[in-house]
Design a protein around this motif. Structure first.
Motif, PDB file in Angstrom:
ATOM      1  N   ALA A  58       0.840  -1.195   0.000  1.00 48.21           N
ATOM      2  CA  ALA A  58       0.000   0.000   0.000  1.00 48.21           C
ATOM      3  C   ALA A  58       0.876   1.247   0.000  1.00 48.21           C
ATOM      4  O   ALA A  58       0.689   2.155  -0.816  1.00 48.21           O
ATOM      5  N   ASP A  77       9.312   3.683   8.013  1.00 47.82           N
ATOM      6  CA  ASP A  77       8.885   2.338   8.453  1.00 47.82           C
ATOM      7  C   ASP A  77       9.679   1.946   9.680  1.00 47.82           C
ATOM      8  O   ASP A  77      10.889   2.168   9.747  1.00 47.82           O
ATOM      9  N   ARG A  78       8.998   1.350  10.637  1.00 47.98           N
ATOM     10  CA  ARG A  78       9.695   0.996  11.871  1.00 47.98           C
ATOM     11  C   ARG A  78      10.525  -0.282  11.722  1.00 47.98           C
ATOM     12  O   ARG A  78      11.372  -0.574  12.551  1.00 47.98           O
ATOM     13  N   ASN A  85       4.306  -7.080   5.603  1.00 48.83           N
ATOM     14  CA  ASN A  85       3.787  -8.429   5.361  1.00 48.83           C
ATOM     15  C   ASN A  85       3.620  -8.670   3.864  1.00 48.83           C
ATOM     16  O   ASN A  85       3.547  -9.815   3.419  1.00 48.83           O
ATOM     17  N   SER A  86       3.552  -7.573   3.090  1.00 51.56           N
ATOM     18  CA  SER A  86       3.298  -7.707   1.648  1.00 51.56           C
ATOM     19  C   SER A  86       4.354  -8.563   0.955  1.00 51.56           C
ATOM     20  O   SER A  86       4.050  -9.306   0.019  1.00 51.56           O
ATOM     21  N   ALA A  89       3.551 -12.260   0.441  1.00 50.46           N
ATOM     22  CA  ALA A  89       2.365 -12.741  -0.287  1.00 50.46           C
ATOM     23  C   ALA A  89       2.764 -13.771  -1.343  1.00 50.46           C
ATOM     24  O   ALA A  89       3.695 -13.554  -2.111  1.00 50.46           O
ATOM     25  N   SER A  91       0.290 -16.113  -3.107  1.00 47.37           N
ATOM     26  CA  SER A  91      -0.653 -16.681  -4.081  1.00 47.37           C
ATOM     27  C   SER A  91      -0.821 -15.785  -5.293  1.00 47.37           C
ATOM     28  O   SER A  91      -0.869 -16.263  -6.416  1.00 47.37           O
ATOM     29  N   GLY A  92      -0.930 -14.484  -5.083  1.00 46.94           N
ATOM     30  CA  GLY A  92      -1.028 -13.588  -6.233  1.00 46.94           C
ATOM     31  C   GLY A  92      -2.018 -12.476  -6.055  1.00 46.94           C
ATOM     32  O   GLY A  92      -2.537 -12.248  -4.962  1.00 46.94           O
ATOM     33  N   VAL A 208       6.557   5.808  13.609  1.00 49.86           N
ATOM     34  CA  VAL A 208       5.639   6.937  13.779  1.00 49.86           C
ATOM     35  C   VAL A 208       4.848   6.705  15.062  1.00 49.86           C
ATOM     36  O   VAL A 208       4.294   5.621  15.277  1.00 49.86           O
ATOM     37  N   ARG A 268       4.029  -8.020  15.656  1.00 51.68           N
ATOM     38  CA  ARG A 268       4.202  -6.573  15.834  1.00 51.68           C
ATOM     39  C   ARG A 268       2.889  -5.945  16.300  1.00 51.68           C
ATOM     40  O   ARG A 268       1.811  -6.417  15.942  1.00 51.68           O
ATOM     41  N   SER A 271      -0.939  -0.247  14.729  1.00 57.48           N
ATOM     42  CA  SER A 271      -0.715   1.202  14.896  1.00 57.48           C
ATOM     43  C   SER A 271      -2.025   1.982  14.829  1.00 57.48           C
ATOM     44  O   SER A 271      -2.011   3.198  14.624  1.00 57.48           O
ATOM     45  N   ASP A 486      -6.051  -4.164   0.669  1.00 53.54           N
ATOM     46  CA  ASP A 486      -7.106  -5.177   0.662  1.00 53.54           C
ATOM     47  C   ASP A 486      -8.407  -4.636   0.093  1.00 53.54           C
ATOM     48  O   ASP A 486      -9.140  -5.343  -0.561  1.00 53.54           O
TER      49      ASP A 486
HETATM   50  C1  LIG Z   1       2.162 -14.852   4.341  1.00 51.89           C
HETATM   51  C2  LIG Z   1       1.168 -13.936   3.684  1.00 51.89           C
HETATM   52  C3  LIG Z   1       0.727 -14.210   2.386  1.00 51.89           C
HETATM   53  C4  LIG Z   1      -0.206 -13.376   1.756  1.00 51.89           C
HETATM   54  N1  LIG Z   1      -0.566 -13.645   0.456  1.00 51.89           N
HETATM   55  C5  LIG Z   1      -1.394 -12.783  -0.205  1.00 51.89           C
HETATM   56  C6  LIG Z   1      -1.690 -12.981  -1.587  1.00 51.89           C
HETATM   57  O1  LIG Z   1      -1.186 -13.895  -2.220  1.00 51.89           O
HETATM   58  N2  LIG Z   1      -2.518 -12.084  -2.191  1.00 51.89           N
HETATM   59  C7  LIG Z   1      -3.062 -11.010  -1.508  1.00 51.89           C
HETATM   60  O2  LIG Z   1      -3.805 -10.219  -2.121  1.00 51.89           O
HETATM   61  N3  LIG Z   1      -2.788 -10.807  -0.189  1.00 51.89           N
HETATM   62  C8  LIG Z   1      -1.965 -11.662   0.463  1.00 51.89           C
HETATM   63  N4  LIG Z   1      -1.663 -11.460   1.790  1.00 51.89           N
HETATM   64  C9  LIG Z   1      -2.238 -10.302   2.468  1.00 51.89           C
HETATM   65  C10 LIG Z   1      -1.444  -9.085   2.063  1.00 51.89           C
HETATM   66  O3  LIG Z   1      -0.073  -9.377   2.160  1.00 51.89           O
HETATM   67  C11 LIG Z   1      -1.802  -7.913   2.935  1.00 51.89           C
HETATM   68  O4  LIG Z   1      -3.154  -7.601   2.745  1.00 51.89           O
HETATM   69  C12 LIG Z   1      -0.928  -6.741   2.536  1.00 51.89           C
HETATM   70  O5  LIG Z   1       0.414  -7.092   2.718  1.00 51.89           O
HETATM   71  C13 LIG Z   1      -1.218  -5.515   3.325  1.00 51.89           C
HETATM   72  O6  LIG Z   1      -0.332  -4.563   2.831  1.00 51.89           O
HETATM   73  P1  LIG Z   1      -0.087  -3.227   3.601  1.00 51.89           P
HETATM   74  O7  LIG Z   1       0.863  -2.419   2.776  1.00 51.89           O
HETATM   75  O8  LIG Z   1      -1.397  -2.613   3.951  1.00 51.89           O
HETATM   76  O9  LIG Z   1       0.604  -3.667   5.000  1.00 51.89           O
HETATM   77  P2  LIG Z   1       2.018  -4.327   5.297  1.00 51.89           P
HETATM   78  O10 LIG Z   1       2.612  -4.973   4.109  1.00 51.89           O
HETATM   79  O11 LIG Z   1       1.897  -5.154   6.520  1.00 51.89           O
HETATM   80  O12 LIG Z   1       2.935  -3.059   5.616  1.00 51.89           O
HETATM   81  C14 LIG Z   1       2.723  -2.258   6.743  1.00 51.89           C
HETATM   82  C15 LIG Z   1       4.057  -1.615   7.116  1.00 51.89           C
HETATM   83  O13 LIG Z   1       3.802  -0.575   8.053  1.00 51.89           O
HETATM   84  C16 LIG Z   1       4.858  -0.559   9.005  1.00 51.89           C
HETATM   85  N5  LIG Z   1       4.361   0.110  10.218  1.00 51.89           N
HETATM   86  C17 LIG Z   1       3.326  -0.267  11.011  1.00 51.89           C
HETATM   87  N6  LIG Z   1       3.148   0.626  11.999  1.00 51.89           N
HETATM   88  C18 LIG Z   1       4.100   1.583  11.838  1.00 51.89           C
HETATM   89  C19 LIG Z   1       4.449   2.767  12.545  1.00 51.89           C
HETATM   90  N7  LIG Z   1       3.762   3.142  13.641  1.00 51.89           N
HETATM   91  N8  LIG Z   1       5.505   3.499  12.119  1.00 51.89           N
HETATM   92  C20 LIG Z   1       6.209   3.108  11.015  1.00 51.89           C
HETATM   93  N9  LIG Z   1       5.928   2.001  10.302  1.00 51.89           N
HETATM   94  C21 LIG Z   1       4.888   1.258  10.711  1.00 51.89           C
HETATM   95  C22 LIG Z   1       5.184  -2.043   9.212  1.00 51.89           C
HETATM   96  O14 LIG Z   1       6.491  -2.204   9.725  1.00 51.89           O
HETATM   97  C23 LIG Z   1       5.031  -2.578   7.783  1.00 51.89           C
HETATM   98  O15 LIG Z   1       6.262  -2.564   7.083  1.00 51.89           O
HETATM   99  C24 LIG Z   1      -0.740 -12.273   2.456  1.00 51.89           C
HETATM  100  C25 LIG Z   1      -0.311 -12.016   3.781  1.00 51.89           C
HETATM  101  C26 LIG Z   1       0.636 -12.833   4.394  1.00 51.89           C
HETATM  102  C27 LIG Z   1       1.086 -12.518   5.801  1.00 51.89           C
END
Ligand SMILES: Cc1cc2nc3c(=O)[nH]c(=O)nc-3n(C[C@H](O)[C@H](O)[C@H](O)COP(=O)(O)OP(=O)(O)OC[C@H]3O[C@@H](n4cnc5c(N)ncnc54)[C@H](O)[C@@H]3O)c2cc1C
Length: 492
Positions: A58, A77-78, A85-86, A89, A91-92, A208, A268, A271, A486
Motif C-alpha cells: 500500500a 517504516d519501523r 507483510n506484503s 504474499a 498466491s497472487g 511513527v 508486531r 498502529s 485489501d
Molecule cells: C504470508 C502472507 C501471504 C499473503 N498472500 C497474499 C496474496 O497472495 N494475495 C493477496 O492479495 N494478499 C496476500 N496477503 C495479504 C497481504 O499481504 C496484505 O493484505 C498486505 O500485505 C497488506 O499490505 P499493507 O501495505 O497494507 O501492510 P504491510 O505490508 O503489513 O505493511 C505495513 C508496514 O507498516 C509498518 N508500520 C506499522 N506501523 C508503523 C508505525 N507506527 N511506524 C512506522 N511504520 C509502521 C510495518 O512495519 C510494515 O512494514 C498475504 C499475507 C501474508 C502474511
C-alpha cells in the motif's frame, strides 16, 4: 573592474554549486529537505513531502503515484527492511477481465463483484451508515484489471499464471511463472523504481508515534528513530497494515476467541491507536481472517509464526486430510469455511496454550508440477516432503483413490468441489509408485479486514459522520489517507 570580478566570482560559485548538486542531489535532499531534482521539474514545486507511513505494498504503491504526480516522498517504516507483510504474499493478485485471463482461456469474468459480496457474507449489509460497501467493492473489482496491468506494465512484473482460489467462480489470481513469489516480485520491482527516483527517501527503523494536529487539521507526523524524536510536516498517507500479528494486544482485545492461534504475520503491535487519537472511525475490527493452511514445521512444531501454505497449492489440485487421513471439506470453499471445518475438529493437545491442528496437505504429481515455484522453497525448508503413494497410510490411499475417481468423473459427490486444478493421478494400483507431495498444516490468523473507515478515495472517515450526509466526508485533515491494499485499491 571590481564589479566584473564580482560577477565572475558569482558565476564560478554558481558552476561549483551546480556541479556539486548534480553529484550530491540525494545528500542535499536528505540534509535540507529541499528537492534538487534535475530530471523531474514538477517535483521542485513541492517543498513539503508526502509522508508515507509503512513500506508494504500500500505504501509503496501510494509513494509511486505521489512521485508520478510531482510530489516528493518521505517513507517511514519501523522495520529494518521495507516490504511489511506484503513481501510474503505468495498466491497472487486478483483481477477480472485481464489479458492474462484471456490468454489462459477465460474469455469472460463477470463474477468478481458477486464473489466478493458472497465472501463478505453478512458484513456486507452491516454499518451502511458509515461506509458505502457496495461502492468500495465496486471500486475494488472494476479497477482490478487496471491494477494488474499497472503492476505488469509499469514495473515489468510477470503475472502470466492465473489460478482459481477459494471463493472464486473462475481463475483470477495472478502470479509469475518463475520461482519468485508474487509478493516479493512486486515489492522488489516497485521498490527498485522508487529508490531510483531522487524524489524518494526511505527512513527505516523510524516508528511513527503520533500525527501532528494543528487547528484540527493533520499537518504531519512525529516519529522516533535512534531514540531521537523527529517532527515532519507534510501530507500523510497512513499505510501501516493490519493487526493480525498483534496476538496479545489488539487481536486479543477484539477477538479473544482467536487467542492462541498461530499467525503468518510478523509479530508486531497494530498502529491503529494513532488514527484513533485523531477521531478516525473504525469498522469490522472483529473481522479477522483465519487462513486454513499455515505449515507446521516438523523441526519446530510449536513455534507461533508459521509459513503460509499458499492457497495455490489447493487451487492447483491439493487436497486436505484429517488426522484420520480422510477428506472432510471442499478444499476450494472460502477460507472461512475451510478453517471452520478444521477448527470444528479437536485440536492437538501437544502444543500447550497454542491451538493447533495437524491436517495433511496432499498434492498429486500434476499439482506438484504446477506449483514447482513454491514447492522448491517448502521442500528446502523441510515443510513438505515427497512420498510414493504406496508409503501413505491405507486410509490416505483410499482418500486419494476416491478423489481421483471424482476427478475422472468431473464430479465430487462427497464435498461438491467443482475445480480439480492440475490433478492427474489415476485411481487404483496404477498410482502406487507415483510420488505425491505432503506436509502438515494448521489454521493461522492471516490478516485483519477491519480498520479505518474510508471512502472510495481512501480518505478516512471520522466517528459520528455518516455517508448519508455526503459521500467523502472525510476526517478533517489536509491530507490523511489510509492506503489499504485489501479494499481501497486492490493493487494487491
Ligand atoms: C504470508 C502472507 C501471504 C499473503 N498472500 C497474499 C496474496 O497472495 N494475495 C493477496 O492479495 N494478499 C496476500 N496477503 C495479504 C497481504 O499481504 C496484505 O493484505 C498486505 O500485505 C497488506 O499490505 P499493507 O501495505 O497494507 O501492510 P504491510 O505490508 O503489513 O505493511 C505495513 C508496514 O507498516 C509498518 N508500520 C506499522 N506501523 C508503523 C508505525 N507506527 N511506524 C512506522 N511504520 C509502521 C510495518 O512495519 C510494515 O512494514 C498475504 C499475507 C501474508 C502474511
Amino acid at each position: 573592474m571590481y564589479r566584473s570580478r564580482r560577477l565572475l566570482l558569482i558565476f564560478l560559485i554558481g558552476i561549483v554549486i551546480a556541479v556539486f548538486s548534480l553529484h550530491h542531489r540525494n545528500a542535499i535532499f536528505d540534509t535540507f529537505g529541499v528537492l534538487v531534482n534535475f530530471r523531474e521539474p514538477a517535483a521542485m514545486s513541492s517543498p513539503r513531502p508526502v509522508i508515507v507511513v509503512g513500506s508494504g505494498l500500500a505504501g509503496l504503491s501510494a509513494s509511486y503515484e505521489a512521485l508520478q504526480a510531482g510530489a516528493r516522498v518521505h517513507m517511514l517504516d519501523r522495520a529494518p527492511k521495507p516490504g511489511g507483510n506484503s513481501i510474503k504474499a505468495s498466491s497472487g493478485i486478483n483481477g477480472a477481465h485481464t489479458r492474462f485471463q484471456k490468454a489462459a482461456g477465460i474469455a469472460k469474468d463477470d463474477a468478481f463483484y458477486d464473489d466478493s459480496v458472497r465472501s463478505a457474507g453478512r458484513r456486507f449489509s452491516q454499518d451502511l451508515a458509515k461506509v458505502d460497501r457496495a461502492r468500495l467493492v465496486n471500486t475494488l473489482t472494476e479497477r482490478s484489471e487496471a491494477a494488474v496491468n499497472w503492476v505488469a506494465d509499469e514495473f515489468g512484473v510477470d503475472l502470466s499464471v492465473v489460478a482459481i482460489l477459494g471463493g472464486h467462480m473462475v481463475p483470477r489470481t495472478h502470479r509469475g511463472a518463475g520461482k519468485l513469489p508474487p509478493g516479493a516480485a512486486i515489492v522488489s520491482a516497485i521498490q527498485k523504481k522508487l529508490t531510483d527516483n531522487p524524489g524518494f527517501q526511505l527512513s527505516s527503523l523510524a516508528e511513527v508515534v503520533s500525527l501532528a494536529v494543528r487547528d484540527d487539521v493533520v499537518m504531519g507526523v512525529r516519529y522516533v528513530q535512534d531514540k531521537q524524536t523527529h517532527d515532519l510536516d507534510g501530507a500523510v498517507v497512513f499505510a501501516a497494515g493490519g493487526f493480525a500479528g498483534d496476538a496479545m494486544g489488539m487481536l486479543a482485545k477484539y477477538r479473544p476467541d482467536l487467542a492462541g492461534l498461530p499467525s503468518t504475520n510478523d509479530d508486531r503491535p497494530g498502529s491503529h491507536g494513532i488514527l484513533e487519537e485523531v477521531g478516525v472511525e473504525f469498522v469490522d475490527m472483529t473481522s479477522v481472517q483465519v487462513h486454513p493452511t499455515g505449515f507446521v514445521d516438523p523441526k519446530d512444531p510449536a513455534v507461533r509464526y508459521k509459513f503460509l501454505a499458499a492457497e495455490a497449492l489447493r487451487g492447483e489440485g491439493g487436497i486436505l486430510l484429517s488426522d484420520e487421513d480422510k477428506r472432510f471439506v471442499n478444499e476450494l470453499d472460502t477460507r472461512e469455511k475451510v478453517s471452520e471445518a478444521i477448527m470444528n475438529m479437536p485440536h492437538s493437545k501437544e502444543t500447550g496454550d497454542s491451538r493447533q491442528w495437524y491436517i495433511t496437505l496432499l498434492m498429486d504429481p500434476g499439482a506438484c508440477e504446477a506449483t514447482a515455484g513454491h514447492l522448491g522453497f517448502y521442500m528446502w525448508k523441510g515443510l513438505m516432503q515427497k512420498k510414493k503413494v504406496k508409503e501413505l497410510s491405507p486410509a490416505a490411499i483410499e482418500a486419494v483413490d476416491r478423489y481421483a475417481e471424482s476427478v475422472t468423473k468431473g464430479k465430487d459427490d462427497a464435498f461438491g468441489r467443482t475445480n480439480f486444478g492440475r490433478w492427474r493421478l489415476p485411481a487404483g494400483e496404477a498410482n502406487r509408485e507415483e510420488e505425491v507431495c505432503v506436509g502438515k498444516v494448521t489454521p493461522v490468523t492471516h490478516f485483519t479486514m477491519g480498520g479505518a473507515a474510508f471512502n472510495e478515495k481512501a480518505q478516512p472517515l471520522r466517528a459520528g459522520r455518516s455517508r448519508s450526509r455526503g459521500s467523502g466526508r472525510q476526517a478533517k485533515s489536509r491530507a490523511v489517507y489510509t492506503a489499504t491494499t485489501d479494499l481501497a485499491d486492490h493493487r494487491f
